[in-house]
Write an enzyme that holds these catalytic residues in place. Sequence first.
Site, PDB file in Angstrom:
ATOM      1  N   HIS A  17      62.034  26.934  61.426  1.00 31.33           N
ATOM      2  CA  HIS A  17      61.446  27.936  62.309  1.00 31.33           C
ATOM      3  C   HIS A  17      60.441  28.754  61.499  1.00 31.33           C
ATOM      4  CE1 HIS A  17      64.488  27.103  65.362  1.00 31.33           C
ATOM      5  NE2 HIS A  17      65.410  27.181  64.414  1.00 31.33           N
ATOM      6  N   TYR A 138      32.710  53.614  74.671  1.00 30.30           N
ATOM      7  CA  TYR A 138      32.750  52.809  75.889  1.00 30.30           C
ATOM      8  C   TYR A 138      31.363  52.496  76.442  1.00 30.30           C
ATOM      9  CZ  TYR A 138      33.605  51.381  80.680  1.00 30.30           C
ATOM     10  OH  TYR A 138      33.595  50.689  81.868  1.00 30.30           O
ATOM     11  N   LYS A 142      29.885  48.827  77.044  1.00 25.64           N
ATOM     12  CA  LYS A 142      29.534  48.398  78.406  1.00 25.64           C
ATOM     13  C   LYS A 142      28.145  47.767  78.434  1.00 25.64           C
ATOM     14  CE  LYS A 142      29.369  50.085  83.168  1.00 25.64           C
ATOM     15  NZ  LYS A 142      29.554  51.281  84.048  1.00 25.64           N
TER      16      LYS A 142
END
EC number: 3.1.-.-
Length: 219
Positions: A17, A138, A142
């Site tokens: 694993h 932002y 954008k």
Amino acid sequence: MAMFYAHALGGYDENLHAFPGISSTVANDVRKYSVVSVYNNKYDIVKDKYMWCYSQVNKRYIGALLPMFECNEYLQIGDPIHDQEGNQISIITYRHKNYYALSGIGYESLDLCLEGVGIHHHVLETGNAVYGKVQHDYSTIKEKAKEMNALSPGPIIDYHVWIGDCICQVTAVDVHGKEIMRMRFKKGAVLPIPNLVKVKLGENDTENLSSTISAAPSR
């Protein structure tokens, strides 16, 4: 008896694993623990904060959000971690300041083949937004997204992992930086700081620290 092998010490085994930093004979769900012990000293698992840890071995990326515990003592890579009943559940792998990760089955995870692609890690600064391989305020992001939307998408060449105080994100980009894919994890986390967990090596040992990272804010 459960066995755990640190990737940082060359312990990756594709037949076992695999979790960030370790290969093991058992798959422990480390999300269920609230207290762990190392050399009979007990430590509480931190609530609502995680560590993004990863290994890069044999062109394979194994990353996940893992629980972490606070400890002011110096712990070595490979030191055993036990539960309250005395069962070994993991070993020391990654560290961020006074916090150590608990590696095993964690929370959100990312397993990738790195053949032909790269992967990069960033601290997501508070208040910033992300597009592809960049972060900024932002409004800037954008406008960046609008600009890139005019381009046709190409094959993924890079993944970017963004780790923030309140949210984590993974983005994938093509050669032009156009965002092809995005995942969001609504959990706050930290990145490990490389080389703070030191490894004591014998004169005939070789050092394999491929799992350490360099995490710096990017813009």
